[in-house]
Scaffold this motif. Sequence first.
Motif, short mmCIF file in Angstrom:
data_model
loop_
_atom_site.label_atom_id
_atom_site.label_comp_id
_atom_site.label_asym_id
_atom_site.label_seq_id
_atom_site.Cartn_x
_atom_site.Cartn_y
_atom_site.Cartn_z
N GLN A 219 0.78 -1.12 -0.01
CA GLN A 219 -0.12 -0.09 0.02
C GLN A 219 0.90 1.53 0.18
O GLN A 219 0.41 2.49 -0.59
N VAL A 220 1.97 1.21 0.61
CA VAL A 220 2.99 2.45 0.53
C VAL A 220 3.37 2.86 -1.00
O VAL A 220 3.14 3.86 -1.21
N PHE A 328 -8.30 4.58 -4.25
CA PHE A 328 -7.50 3.48 -3.70
C PHE A 328 -8.38 2.39 -3.72
O PHE A 328 -9.38 2.47 -2.84
N ASP A 329 -7.97 1.16 -4.16
CA ASP A 329 -8.88 -0.07 -4.04
C ASP A 329 -9.40 -0.46 -5.47
O ASP A 329 -9.25 -1.76 -5.98
N THR A 343 -7.52 5.22 -10.08
CA THR A 343 -7.21 4.82 -8.73
C THR A 343 -6.04 3.63 -8.56
O THR A 343 -5.65 3.43 -9.58
N VAL A 344 -5.97 3.31 -7.36
CA VAL A 344 -4.88 2.28 -7.02
C VAL A 344 -5.69 0.83 -6.93
O VAL A 344 -6.47 0.61 -5.84
N ARG A 345 -5.14 -0.12 -7.61
CA ARG A 345 -5.80 -1.32 -7.69
C ARG A 345 -5.19 -2.52 -6.99
O ARG A 345 -3.66 -2.43 -6.96
N GLN A 346 -5.82 -3.16 -5.65
CA GLN A 346 -5.21 -4.16 -5.12
C GLN A 346 -5.56 -5.50 -5.88
O GLN A 346 -6.73 -5.69 -6.07
N PRO A 374 2.59 -6.20 -5.41
CA PRO A 374 2.60 -4.68 -6.18
C PRO A 374 1.06 -4.19 -6.25
O PRO A 374 0.27 -5.04 -6.69
N ALA A 375 1.05 -2.98 -6.11
CA ALA A 375 -0.41 -2.28 -6.28
C ALA A 375 -0.08 -1.70 -7.60
O ALA A 375 0.70 -1.46 -8.12
#
Length: 389
Positions: A219-220, A328-329, A343-346, A374-375
């Motif tokens: 996540q960082v 984020f997500d 957004t940032v995909r997990q 990795p995100a």
Amino acid sequence: MTRAPGVVDVARAAGVSHVTVSRVLNGHTSVRPETRARVEAAMAELGYRRGAVSSGRAPGMIDVARAAGVSHVTVSRVLNDHPSVRPETRARVEAAIAALGYRRNTVASALKSGRSRTIGVVLAGSELYELPKILLGIETAARDAGWWVSIASWNGGGAGDLTETVQRLADQSVEGVTVIADRPVAVEALAGLASGVPLSVIMSGDVANPRLSFVEVNQVQGALDAVQHLVDLGHTDLVHLSGPMDTYDARARVDGWRKGLVAAGLGGRVLEGDFTAASGFGLARRLLAEPTLPTGVFAGNDQMAMGVLAAFAEAGVVVPRDVSLVGFDDIAGAAFLVPALTTVRQDHVALGAGAIEVLLRLLDGGTASHRMIPADLVVRKSTAPPGRP
């Protein structure tokens, strides 16, 4: 006939192959009607019953051997995929297995071999994010490696309670356990967890327990990538709307945010929310009450970003012309917001698969490890250079 009739007996009586009998039993459409009628007549005449054995018990390996006209050793070799079995013999045994409804006794096999090829999964907590995707990753990776999965749940308590749950799985002959953990519920119990089987843990962050392997999304790095994206577009006035700072996820994303700002030589503010759309809406209203708006906003998650979009739309602020927004997500539906959300995909499927990979490494004699998945930054329509739609 002293024994119950088998597939081979039906095949002989009907003048067809055992494969044809198996196809009839399984409703295969390739069998011609007259052939099907002949096979069904032979079954009726012989009193053949699928899955029936002479004692009325569940069919065993000996029954399969009799039905296929082979030895029980040959059946065992087929079940264990031994290369010495001829293709036509393998087909005959497999047809008998299908016809009798034989199911392998995995418990007996485990007792004999000392291996169950089964992995336990403990669901530790009731607020497990994207659980179906994580389980898909676990089950797919386990199956591809030749393992089965057995699931149990644990909803809080001390390390002893969690250890007992793991031990119950171990008593069922699982060879290793993966724990999917909700950090607030499980962190203290994991720190004191002791088990006789290898363990991997899916959780945000780790704990001081050298016996455990951990897998988490980075996540960082994901938050740092979000900041870098805004900086690359030319934004210098940035605000982060965080989740609650008593959660690991929020702190990790703030950490990435700050690292991104330092790398760019910029300053920026953090306004704390609670990961809900309502808090995103409220924080955006606070920004709207200020003399000037930032040109770039990084929301702690997509729910908060949805609230920001609603507040900005209500006030006539256009995203991304007036303000660029990153979430984020990559939750379901993020691509269909207006505008589509950057957004940032997990990757939660990869998260589950990674937990199996590190667990199998432990089972092979490896040491405990900490793997970061990795995100991925997903760029859509909610970000643009300052002042450009």
